[in-house]
Design an enzyme around this catalytic site. Structure first.
Site, PDB file in Angstrom:
ATOM      1  CB  SER A 270      -0.483  -0.054   1.858  1.00 46.43           C
ATOM      2  OG  SER A 270      -1.941  -1.459   1.152  1.00 46.43           O
TER       3      SER A 270
ATOM      4  CB  THR B 109      -3.253   5.442   1.816  1.00 48.40           C
ATOM      5  OG1 THR B 109      -3.727   3.401   1.455  1.00 48.40           O
ATOM      6  CG2 THR B 109      -4.894   5.937   1.541  1.00 48.40           C
TER       7      THR B 109
ATOM      8  CG  ASP C  98      -4.317  -0.018  -1.836  1.00 50.41           C
ATOM      9  OD1 ASP C  98      -5.309  -0.550  -2.142  1.00 50.41           O
ATOM     10  OD2 ASP C  98      -3.967   0.169  -0.598  1.00 50.41           O
TER      11      ASP C  98
END
Length: 543
Positions: free
Chosen positions: A130, A193, A397
Site C-alpha cells: 500500500s 495510504t 491500491d
C-alpha cells in the site's frame, strides 16, 4: 436443478456425509419454497432485458458529449485492498442488506460513467504493497514497496537515501494552488495510504520516533506523524485514527486510560496534538476525538479540523459504537462541508482503509461491510457535489487473494455455502475462500467441516488454500471509476501513477497547466467572436 443432482450423486459416494448433505438440500429447498424466488419473475421476459439494455444504450450515447469543464473540486476515494472480486461481493452484500437477491444491485461507484483499469505493481514488486502504490496514485510516480513520498531511487529503511529523492503529492499541488485540502481515513492518519499525501519516508512503519532505528533518527530522518504536522502545516481537514503516535511515551489515552497498548509512543516528548491546537486556535481550528464532538461542530465556524477517534486504526464498521464512533459517511460529510467553503475548491482523499485489514485477517465479512460503508460515503459525497465542477475517482491500491464461487444460486447469501459438497473430501465449503491466509485449518488431519461452525459470524476466517498468519495482497489490475470534468481521460488500461496526473490536469494544478490558460483565453474570446460574426451576417443581408 443441476446443483441438486450434484449433491445427490455425492450422497451415494459417501454415506457418512448424508446428514450434512441433506441439511444443505433442505435449507436450499426451504429458501426456494418459502423465501423469495430464485430470480424475479420479470426477468423471464426478454422485453425486460431489451428495455434495460436500450435505456443503458441511450445513457451511453449522452456520454459522447464529453464534460470538459475545469474541475473546481477533486475527490479520490481509495478502497484499500478493494479488488474487483471485493467490489462484486460488496455489491451483492449491499443488495442483500436491502432485502434483494443482490446481484442486480448498483453500487454508487457502479453509476460512474467511465471505468478503466490500473496496473498496480511497484517498481520492485510484482504484487505491491500500500505504500508504493499510494506514492503512485498520489505523487504520480511509481515507487518501491514500503516507501512513501519518495522515488524508486530511495531504498526501504535506508534513511540516507531519502534526501534528494522526495516527490510531492497532488494534495500539496492543490494546496499550493489555493485549494483547501483534506484527508479522511478509517486507519491511522499516518498509515501507508494517507502518509504518501504529505510525508517522505523510506519506511512506512516509522509511525512515530518510537518505531525508528537510532541511526535513522541520528541521520535526520523524521517519523511520519511529525511530518503530518510539519511538511504541510496547514492541511485543512485531518480525520482518522492514530492518537498514540502524537503523544509523549506512556501518556494515558483519553478514551482508554490506563491501557498501556493505547498510551502515547513518542520518545521526543512532544505532544503533536497540543502543538497543532496551539497553532490553530486563533484560526478557527478544532480538535475532536469522538462522534459527539464532531457532529456538534458548525462547519461554518471551522476552518481547520483535526479529528483522531482512536489510538490506532478505527474500529471495524460492524463493531463500532454508533454512539461514540463516527462512520466514514459521517466523516466525509463534515469534511466536505468545511472544505467547500473555499471559492477555489478543494482536494479530498478518502480511504476505506480497513477493507484491507479485514482481508488480511481472513475476515471477509468485516472487509465487505467496510466496502459497503465506503460506498455509502461515495453516495453522500455525490449528493453534496456536482458532476459539472467535481471530478470524483474511486479506485483501489491493490487487490487480495479473495474470491467467491462454487456455482451458488441467485440470491445465495454472499457469506453462505456453495450448494454442493467437495467431490474430493465430501465436505461442504463456503462460497468465499482465500488463496492463502489464517483460515487454513485441519481437524484430525483433514479440512475442517464448515457445517459444524458458524461461518456467518462477523469474525469467521474463511478457509484458505495455504496457511499464513496474514493473507496476502493480489497482483491483478484494479478498477478505476471516474465521473465529472475530464473523467473520460481515465479509459483503457493505465499505469497507476497516471491517476493524479489526470486529476491535476482536470483541476488546473501541478504541472502542464497551459491548457487552462488557453481555455480561459478562448472562453473570453467567444463572446467577441460571436458578436463579430453576428455583425458580418447582418451586413451581408443588408448590403
Amino acid at each position: 436443478m443441476l446443483w441438486l443432482s450434484r449433491v445427490m450423486r455425492q450422497l451415494h459416494r459417501d454415506d457418512n456425509m448424508k446428514v450434512t448433505a441433506l441439511l444443505i438440500i433442505c435449507s436450499s429447498l426451504i429458501l426456494g419454497s418459502f423465501g423469495k424466488p430464485q430470480f424475479p419473475e420479470q426477468e423471464k421476459d426478454p422485453k425486460y432485458w431489451n428495455t434495460w439494455a436500450q435505456r443503458t444504450l441511450k445513457n451511453a450515447l449522452v456520454l459522447q458529449k464529453l464534460n470538459t469543464n475545469k474541475a473546481k473540486n477533486l475527490i479520490l476515494f481509495l478502497g484499500d485492498g478493494m479488488g474487483v472480486p471485493t467490489v462484486t461481493a460488496a455489491r451483492i452484500l449491499k443488495g442483500q442488506l436491502n432485502g434483494q437477491s443482490g446481484e442486480e444491485t448498483q453500487l454508487e461507484m457502479d453509476k460512474f460513467p467511465f471505468v478503466s483499469l490500473a496496473k498496480t505493481y511497484n517498481t520492485n514488486a510484482q504484487v505491491p504493497d500500500s505504500a508504493g502504490t499510494a506514492t503512485a496514485y498520489l505523487c504520480g510516480v511509481k515507487a518501491n514497496e514500503g516507501t512513501v513520498g519518495v522515488s524508486a531511487a530511495a531504498v526501504r529503511s535506508q534513511c540516507n537515501t531519502t534526501e534528494g529523492n522526495e516527490v510531492t503529492s497532488i494534495l500539496r499541488w492543490a494546496k499550493d494552488a489555493g485549494k483547501s485540502v483534506g484527508i479522511v481515513t478509517t486507519t491511522r492518519v499516518n498509515h501507508a495510504t494517507p502518509s504518501a499525501a504529505y510525508a517522505h519516508s523510506v519506511d512506512r512503519d516509522w509511525y512515530s520516533d518510537n518505531e525508528m532505528p537510532a541511526e535513522a533518527l541520528q541521520s535526520g530522518c523524521k517519523d511520519i506523524a511529525r511530518q503530518l504536522f510539519e511538511n504541510i502545516p496547514n492541511i485543512d481537514v485531518i480525520m482518522g485514527g492514530g492518537r498514540k503516535y502524537m503523544l509523549p511515551k506512556n501518556t494515558s489515552d483519553v478514551e482508554y486510560p490506563g491501557i498501556a497498548k493505547h498510551s502515547g509512543t513518542r520518545k521526543d516528548g512532544r505532544n503533536l496534538i497540543q502543538e497543532w491546537t496551539d497553532r490553530t486556535k486563533d484560526k478557527k481550528g478544532h480538535y475532536v476525538w469522538n462522534k459527539k464532538q464532531l457532529l456538534s461542530l458548525n462547519p461554518n465556524n471551522v476552518d481547520y479540523l483535526l479529528a483522531l477517534f482512536e489510538p490506532g486504526d478505527l474500529i471495524y464498521d460492524l463493531e463500532r459504537n454508533t454512539e461514540t464512533d463516527p462512520s466514514l459517511t459521517e466523516m466525509v460529510e463534515v469534511a466536505i462541508k468545511i472544505l467547500r467553503k473555499n471559492p477555489n475548491g478543494f482536494y479530498l482523499l478518502v480511504e476505506g482503509g480497513r477493507i484491507d485489514h479485514g482481508h488480511h485477517e481472513g475476515k471477509a465479512k468485516q472487509a465487505l461491510y467496510e466496502a459497503v460503508e465506503m460506498d455509502r460515503a461515495i453516495g453522500r459525497a455525490d449528493l453534496m457535489t456536482s458532476i459539472h465542477d467535481t471530478l470524483t475517482i474511486v479506485t483501489a491500491d491493490h487487490s487480495h487473494v479473495f474470491s467467491f464461487g462454487g456455482y451458488t444460486s441467485r440470491g445465495n447469501t454472499i457469506f453462505g455455502l456453495a450448494p454442493m459438497l467437495s467431490d474430493v473430501d465430501q465436505k461442504p465449503f463456503t462460497s468465499i475462500l482465500y488463496g492463502n491466509g489464517p483460515g487454513y485449518k485441519l481437524v484430525n488431519g483433514a479440512r475442517e467441516n464448515v457445517s459444524t461452525i458458524d461461518y456467518q459470524e462477523n469474525n469467521y476466517q474463511a478457509q484458505s488454500a495455504v496457511p499464513l498468519s496474514m493473507e496476502t495482497h493480489g497482483g491483478e489490475d484494479v478498477a478505476v471509476f471516474a465521473k465529472g470534468p475530464l473523467a473520460h481521460l481515465l479509459h483503457g488500461v493505465h499505469e497507476q501513477n497516471y491517476i493524479p496526473h489526470v486529476m491535476a490536469y482536470a483541476g488546473c494544478i501541478g504541472q502542464n497547466r497551459e491548457h487552462c490558460k488557453l481555455n480561459n483565453a478562448s472562453a473570453g474570446l467567444r463572446p467577441v467572436l460571436s458578436s463579430v460574426a453576428f455583425l458580418l451576417t447582418v451586413t451581408h443581408f443588408l448590403c
